[in-house]
Every structure is written in structure tokens, then in C-alpha cells.
Design a protein around this motif. Structure first.
Motif, PDB file in Angstrom:
ATOM      1  N   CYS A 178       2.842   2.571   5.389  1.00 19.44           N
ATOM      2  CA  CYS A 178       1.441   2.971   5.464  1.00 19.44           C
ATOM      3  C   CYS A 178       0.875   2.656   6.847  1.00 19.44           C
ATOM      4  O   CYS A 178       1.438   1.888   7.622  1.00 19.44           O
ATOM      5  CB  CYS A 178       0.629   2.253   4.392  1.00 19.44           C
ATOM      6  SG  CYS A 178       0.511   0.471   4.653  1.00 19.44           S
TER       7      CYS A 178
ATOM      8  N   GLU B 106       0.357   9.386  -0.957  1.00 19.44           N
ATOM      9  CA  GLU B 106       0.678   8.541  -2.090  1.00 19.44           C
ATOM     10  C   GLU B 106       1.611   9.226  -3.070  1.00 19.44           C
ATOM     11  O   GLU B 106       2.267   8.583  -3.871  1.00 19.44           O
ATOM     12  CB  GLU B 106      -0.617   8.137  -2.808  1.00 19.44           C
ATOM     13  CG  GLU B 106      -1.556   7.324  -1.916  1.00 19.44           C
ATOM     14  CD  GLU B 106      -2.875   7.072  -2.603  1.00 19.44           C
ATOM     15  OE1 GLU B 106      -3.031   7.554  -3.745  1.00 19.44           O
ATOM     16  OE2 GLU B 106      -3.737   6.398  -2.033  1.00 19.44           O
TER      17      GLU B 106
ATOM     18  N   GLU C 182       6.339  -1.675   6.579  1.00 25.42           N
ATOM     19  CA  GLU C 182       5.143  -2.395   6.203  1.00 25.42           C
ATOM     20  C   GLU C 182       5.435  -3.868   6.026  1.00 25.42           C
ATOM     21  O   GLU C 182       4.610  -4.712   6.304  1.00 25.42           O
ATOM     22  CB  GLU C 182       4.580  -1.807   4.912  1.00 25.42           C
ATOM     23  CG  GLU C 182       3.308  -2.485   4.467  1.00 25.42           C
ATOM     24  CD  GLU C 182       2.740  -1.849   3.218  1.00 25.42           C
ATOM     25  OE1 GLU C 182       3.306  -0.839   2.793  1.00 25.42           O
ATOM     26  OE2 GLU C 182       1.768  -2.362   2.686  1.00 25.42           O
TER      27      GLU C 182
ATOM     28  N   SER D  17      -4.478   9.866   5.010  1.00 26.68           N
ATOM     29  CA  SER D  17      -3.068  10.095   5.334  1.00 26.68           C
ATOM     30  C   SER D  17      -2.522  11.203   4.456  1.00 26.68           C
ATOM     31  O   SER D  17      -2.803  11.265   3.253  1.00 26.68           O
ATOM     32  CB  SER D  17      -2.261   8.811   5.103  1.00 26.68           C
ATOM     33  OG  SER D  17      -2.790   7.740   5.848  1.00 26.68           O
TER      34      SER D  17
ATOM     35  N   GLY E 272       1.967   4.581  10.709  1.00 21.75           N
ATOM     36  CA  GLY E 272       2.727   4.758   9.483  1.00 21.75           C
ATOM     37  C   GLY E 272       3.692   5.916   9.628  1.00 21.75           C
ATOM     38  O   GLY E 272       3.918   6.436  10.723  1.00 21.75           O
TER      39      GLY E 272
ATOM     40  N   GLU F 119      -4.637   2.542   2.644  1.00 23.55           N
ATOM     41  CA  GLU F 119      -4.195   3.651   1.820  1.00 23.55           C
ATOM     42  C   GLU F 119      -5.049   4.868   2.135  1.00 23.55           C
ATOM     43  O   GLU F 119      -6.141   4.758   2.691  1.00 23.55           O
ATOM     44  CB  GLU F 119      -4.298   3.282   0.338  1.00 23.55           C
ATOM     45  CG  GLU F 119      -3.399   2.136  -0.087  1.00 23.55           C
ATOM     46  CD  GLU F 119      -3.545   1.810  -1.552  1.00 23.55           C
ATOM     47  OE1 GLU F 119      -4.361   2.480  -2.218  1.00 23.55           O
ATOM     48  OE2 GLU F 119      -2.864   0.887  -2.026  1.00 23.55           O
TER      49      GLU F 119
END
Length: 683
Positions: free
Chosen positions: A449, A441, A298, A431, A492, A470
Motif C-alpha cells: 500500500c 483492495e 509494507e 489507489s 505502493g 488504504e
């Protein structure tokens, strides 16, 4: 017929013979009947040009020239990279406001928790039931698999077309359709479809409110800042808006346009409109967002690499607060000195090519009478959503983003296609670590991500924008952002679902439309109530031409498109089964109409000019039909098609043998075409 000079021992005679064959190759390459054919009439030439423009718009010559142009542009850019900004960079908010104002991000925390739960459960249900499948799409006259798995949900009877592939929507089961008692799916699938309909309803309302004016958009950004203050003013302000806009990208990839190709083919340029449909890794349709993957780190996406050449806007002081980050020795932004001329020339080259691509996009998608483009006005009503799923761990190789150095692309640079002009796109991004739905998360360790990248189309002056996503974030692309900008999806480390809601251009893409077309064509067929025999009511060339165009449209834009995707629809949803059966019945009657048309053309004693015009009209339709049948037959039996399981493998339908008494005409039309050509020659 002219005959070549006979060979002899004289060297000069041998040279004359070689010269003859070199300049008259038609005598050895085509059948005798074609050699005798009279010069083509102006009407025939016009129809042949129309046929070529529709079916050869992606010819090898034109596509090859475009690939050479893209390679030249990348060569001019060399090792230089255009700068881009992420949330941690100075000037990020100013860049967003000035050059990417149509992008709106909505953080996951701003959506109802109950809606999150139902939507995410729906993703997992659809994947568990096998509804998300890779598409075998057409890119540059060859078949490729999309890297993402997709499914289309939407209004009953709607379709979405990308990369020569028509997806047929599973109807989302709103309360209205449940009242009608349409039980085409099992209860779990109906519940999943209804959850995505609820998300669609939320997006329609939310986007319509945002579209009331820029002030409301700014207000939404301002309200988000205090809530997210601990994360940084710049990131918090734009995070809500940008996420909403991302939703439009990720789901699309359709990317109509070649997402799978974009990702896995080095020849597939980021700027290509075909990258959006999932060939580069996602698109379609997914279209675009579906195949998206993150770059491996990232941090890379939020930094400008050492040695990068700064774009002209930065050099001119339009973003004075931003300076390139460096590691080791300091790097100064490149000014307008020695770099100005080549960069300006490159921009002109890009702009010229962008115009060429926009002209190519104006096509009718196979409809018999293409409609003028529609413009989105009034409240937003998304009519379809393209669902996408990709797990980066299952992809052996992802293409590096070539212009900015943003990282690995799941979906290459593209515009979303087949949409109402200036209509918004809304995307929901989810995700998870695995198919059980564990949120990304909560995992151990640092995971890269998913991100969305944006840039002004064919512009190397304005820095790019990179926005992290996110799980549960949404983004919208509003106003003309999709037409003036391009976007990509950066991969990601986790699996990702996306739902990309759009206002698809369906003037020629609904069941209601094609049924009305069938009624128009069949209105020219009379059936004797006593004997059951058939006859044509009108013999005007324009009427017959329209009927034959509808005939081809039904066969190649609906029947063969549907069966090329195998049994995928009937396996888990029976909504399309009966309508397709009826379309095939109507198509069989159109075969009878073509037989009657042929008999009328071959009937002696008609007026010369009228008969000739009818024969030319018939020849054009039959030639188109014959060529397309062969193309679809080759696709159904290609090596890639053979790798699919039986329930997903393409079905070559309609197809019939030479001795099938139920069919009025043969499948192979070569002999009939030769008969009509011979007839025209004798006239």
C-alpha cells in the motif's frame, strides 16, 4: 585608459605582461563601454543587490554548498538508520500522541459512500480528458520533469506557485459559479470539478471542527477505536486521524518542492525544501502527495532493521515500550555512551542548516512588493487543491528513503510551501489498479500500500512515524505540523490519485491582484483622446521604479508562466483565455511607458542628480528584464521542452522580431542597456 606594457624580448617584460592580464582580466572579458563606466553609485549597488537576491537566491555557489552540507550529514550518519514506528509496533500510539499530534487520519469508511463515488469518478474523468500533466519545473537552475502528473483546481482566478512554476487553477464549479453562467468547460469536466468542490467543502467543515481543540481530536481518535477494534487498538485509534493529515502531504507536491528531483536525483536530499513539489516523484506545487509511491514491502516500513542505531529519545526511556525488532541475533538499543557525542553534534549541524533554509523561504515569489506572511485564523477555507497522479509501474527508478530505511519514496522529505502560516492541509488518497478505477483492495495477491512518513524536521532523536493508507483514506496536517515536521510519500504497487487541499498564500497570486497592479501602473500613463498619443504623468524615480517592477511582474510571473505551459489550459478550460489576453494588452502599454521613460532619460537639459537617479532606475529594470527574457527563451527551447507534444510544448510568448512595428521597444534590450550605461558614464 590604462594600457598594458608592450611585449618585448626581455623575459622580465613578458612576466610583467602576464602579470597585467592576470590581475586586470576585465580588459579582455567585457566590452569597451563597460571598462569606461564610472564607479557604481550606492543607489545602483543597492538595487543590484536586491536584483541578485531575488534572481540568484538559488545560485550555483549557494546550492553547491548546501549539497555538500547534506552529503556531509549523511556521511556522519553512515550506515546507521534512525528508528521509525508503524501501526504494528509497540509505542506507536504513544509516539503519535507525543510527537505527531497534529496528524489526523480519517478512514475511508467514515466518509459518505456517495462522496467517494463522485470524487473517484472525477479523478478518472480528469485523467481521461488529459488534464493531469507533468510539469517542467526549475530546480537548481535546470529544468526537470515532475514524476507526477498534476492539475490545479480552486477558486476562480487563483494560482499556486512552486519550483519557479505558477499553476493556474481550473475553477471548481460550485453552484455560485454556475448561476453566473460561466460555461468554460464541457459538462463532464464541470461535473468533475464540482465533485472536488464538494470534497473541499467537506474538508473545510471537518477540519474546522477538529481544530476546536485537542480534546475533540482525542475524542475523534477514541470513537474510532471501538469501530476498528478488530484491527488492533493502536492502529484503529490513529488510523482515522493520520489519514486526514496525510491528505495534506500527498496532494502537495508541489513539493513546491522538487519532488521529481528528489526521487530521481541522488544529490537531491530528503531534507531539501525543494523535494516537496513533485520533483522527487510527486510534488506539486504536487505538491507533495501527488508523486507519492510506496515502498515495495509494507512490512519493511513497520520494522527497524537489524543493526539500526536507536535515537536518543528511545535510549533515554521516553518510549520504554518500544524495542527494535531483529532477525537472527538479538540487537540491543544503543545507549548514550559512545554514540552521544557524534549524534549531538549531528543534531546541531542539522539545526543550523534548518535555520538557513527557513531564512531562504522568506521570498516574495516575484511580486513587486512582497507582503508580510499571513497567519491562518478563524474557520478553515481551502482555496485550491492540487491533484496528483502517479503510476509506480511507469517509473524506472525510485529513490530509497535514506534516514530511516522506510523504502522507496514517491515524494521526498519536505515541508509544503506557499501556504498561509499554520494553515492545515487535507489530502484524499485513491489507489486503483488502472485508469478504469478498479480499487486496489479487490486485486488478487498482496499489494504494497501507499504510506506516508513523518519526522521532526532536522531531528535525529525522535523516531519517525509511518502510516499506511488504504484507498479512500484521508489525512489532515493541522496546527504547526507542516512547519515543524517534514513528510514524505512512500510508493505502493498500484496507481494512485490524490487531492491535496490547502490554504494557499495568494496575496500576489490571484487574477484580481495582478489586475489591480496593472491599474496602478497604467494610472501613470496619459492617453490624448484626440491624437491617441501617450505621455507619462509623474516622473518621480520611485513612481517610475514601481511601474517598471509591475511591468516585469506581469511579463515574468504571469504571461511567460502561462505560455510556458503551452496550450494546456485552453485545451480543456477557457476560463483563463480572456484574462490573459487583457493582461497582454496592459503589458504592451507598459512597454510604451518604458519607451517614454527611456526618451525622458535620454533627453538633454535635465537636472543632473534627478536624471542620474532616473537612469539608474531604468537600467536596473532593463537589466533584470533582459536577463529574465533570455532565461525564459532558453527554457522554451531546451532539449526537455522539445520532447513535449505540440499542445503541451512551451510557447516563447511574448516574442517579436526586430522589425515588428507594433512594438515600441525591441525584444533584445542589450543595445538600450549599453546606451543607458554610456549615458551614466558621461554624467
Amino acid at each position: 585608459m590604462v594600457t598594458p606594457p608592450p611585449p618585448s624580448g626581455d623575459p622580465q617584460a613578458v612576466n610583467n605582461l602576464a602579470h597585467f592580464w592576470a590581475y586586470r582580466p576585465e580588459y579582455i572579458k567585457i566590452p569597451f563601454i563597460r571598462v569606461l563606466q564610472r564607479p557604481t553609485s550606492p543607489l545602483m549597488k543597492a538595487r543590484q543587490c536586491k536584483h541578485n537576491s531575488r534572481n540568484m537566491k538559488r545560485s550555483g555557489d549557494s546550492e553547491g554548498e548546501k549539497r555538500r552540507k547534506r552529503r556531509r550529514l549523511l556521511h556522519k550518519l553512515g550506515d546507521q538508520k534512525i528508528p521509525f514506528l508503524g501501526p504494528s509496533d509497540r509505542g506507536f500510539q504513544q509516539l503519535w500522541d507525543s510527537s505527531y499530534s497534529g496528524l489526523v487520519l480519517r478512514r475511508s469508511c467514515s466518509l459518505p459512500a456517495e462522496l467517494h463515488g463522485r470524487v473517484q469518478a472525477a479523478f478518472l474523468t480528469l485523467r481521461r480528458k488529459g488534464c493531469l500533466l507533468r510539469d517542467l519545473v526549475r530546480v537548481r537552475d535546470r529544468d526537470v520533469f515532475t514524476a507526477v502528473s498534476r492539475a490545479l483546481l480552486g477558486e476562480p482566478g487563483h494560482t499556486y506557485r512552486y519550483l519557479d512554476t505558477r499553476l493556474f487553477a481550473i475553477p471548481w464549479h460550485s453552484e455560485d459559479t454556475e448561476v453566473k453562467g460561466q460555461n468554460c468547460c464541457d459538462p463532464d469536466l464541470r461535473a468533475a470539478c464540482k465533485a472536488l468542490w464538494e470534497l473541499n467543502t467537506f474538508f473545510c467543515s471537518d477540519v474546522s471542527q477538529l481544530k476546536e481543540g485537542d480534546r475533540l481530536t482525542q475524542c475523534a481518535k477514541g470513537e474510532a477505536e471501538p469501530k476498528q477494534g478488530e484491527e488492533g487498538d493502536t492502529e484503529s485509534k490513529h488510523s482515522e486521524d493520520s489519514k486526514n493529515s496525510e491528505g495534506g502531504d500527498s496532494g502537495s507536491r508541489q513539493s513546491e518542492e522538487g519532488d521529481t528531483e528528489s526521487k530521481h536525483s541522488e544529490e537531491w536530499d530528503i531534507e531539501s525544501k525543494h523535494s516537496e513539489e513533485g520533483c522527487s516523484g510527486s510534488k506539486q506545487e504536487g505538491e507533495w502527495e501527488t508523486g507519492s509511491k510506496h515502498s515495495s514491502e509494507e512490512g519493511e516500513s513497520s520494522q527497524v532493521k537489524p543493526g539500526v542505531t536507536v535515537g536518543l529519545e528511545l535510549s533515554e526511556g521516553k518510549f520504554p515500550g518500544w524495542a527494535p525488532k531483529t532477525s537472527g541475533t538479538a540487537t540491543e538499543p544503543v545507549g548514550l555512551g559512545t554514540q552521544e557525542k557524534p549524534v549531538t553534534q549531528l543534531k546541531h549541524s542539522l539545526s543550523d542548516y534548518h535555520i538557513e533554509n527557513k531564512a531562504e523561504q522568506a521570498s516574495g515569489q516575484g511580486c513587486s512588493q512582497p507582503s508580510p506572511p499571513q497567519v491562518c485564523t478563524g474557520p478553515v477555507k481551502f482555496n485550491v487543491t492540487l491533484l496528483n497522479y502517479m503510476n509506480p509501474a511507469t517509473i524506472s527508478q525510485l529513490k530509497e528513503e535514506p534516514y530511516f530505511g522506510m523504502g522507496k519514496m514517491a515524494v521526498g522529505w519536505h515541508h509544503d510551501e506557499n501556504l498561509i502560516t499554520h494553515s492545515p492541509v487535507a489530502v484524499y488518497s485513491y489507489s486503483c489498479h488502472d485508469d478504469k478505477g478498479e480499487s486496489s483492495e479487490g486485486g488478487s495477491g498482496e499489494k504494497a500500500c501507499w504510506r506516508i512518513g513523518l519526522k521532526v524536521a532536522w531531528d535525529i532523536h525522535t523516531p519517525g512515524l509511518m502510516l499506511p493508507l488504504e484507498s479512500g483514506d484521508c489525512y489532515y496536517m493541522r496546527d504547526d505540523l507542516n512547519s515543524t515536521h517534514q513528510h514524505c510519500v512512500l510508493a505502493g504497487d498500484t496507481a494512485r490519485f490524490s487531492s491535496t487541499h490547502r490554504v494557499a498564500e495568494c496575496s500576489s497570486g490571484t487574477l484580481t491582484y495582478i489586475q489591480s497592479q496593472c491599474q496602478k501602473a497604467l494610472s501613470n500613463l496619459h492617453t490624448d483622446p484626440e491624437t491617441g498619443s501617450h505621455s507619462l504623468l509623474a516622473l518621480l524615480p520611485t513612481t517610475l521604479q514601481h511601474c517598471e517592477q509591475i511591468h516585469n511582474e506581469v511579463e515574468f510571473e504571469w504571461l511567460r508562466q502561462y505560455w510556458f505551459q503551452g496550450q494546456r489550459y485552453a485545451r480543456f478550460c477557457s476560463w483563463w483565455t480572456r484574462p490573459m489576453e487583457q493582461l497582454e494588452k496592459d503589458w504592451r502599454l507598459m512597454e510604451t511607458m518604458t519607451m517614454l521613460f527611456l526618451a525622458r532619460v535620454e533627453e538633454e537639459g535635465q537636472a543632473g542628480e534627478g536624471r542620474r537617479e532616473m537612469a539608474e532606475t531604468l537600467l536596473s529594470a532593463l537589466t533584470d528584464r533582459h536577463q529574465q527574457r533570455q532565461t525564459w527563451r532558453d527554457r522554451c527551447h531546451s532539449s526537455l521542452a522539445q520532447t513535449l507534444p505540440p499542445e503541451e510544448a512551451p510557447v516563447d510568448r511574448p516574442f517579436w522580431g526586430v522589425d515588428d512595428p507594433s512594438m515600441p521597444l525591441p525584444f533584445d534590450l542589450a543595445d538600450i542597456i549599453n546606451r543607458v550605461e554610456s549615458l551614466l558614464w558621461r554624467m
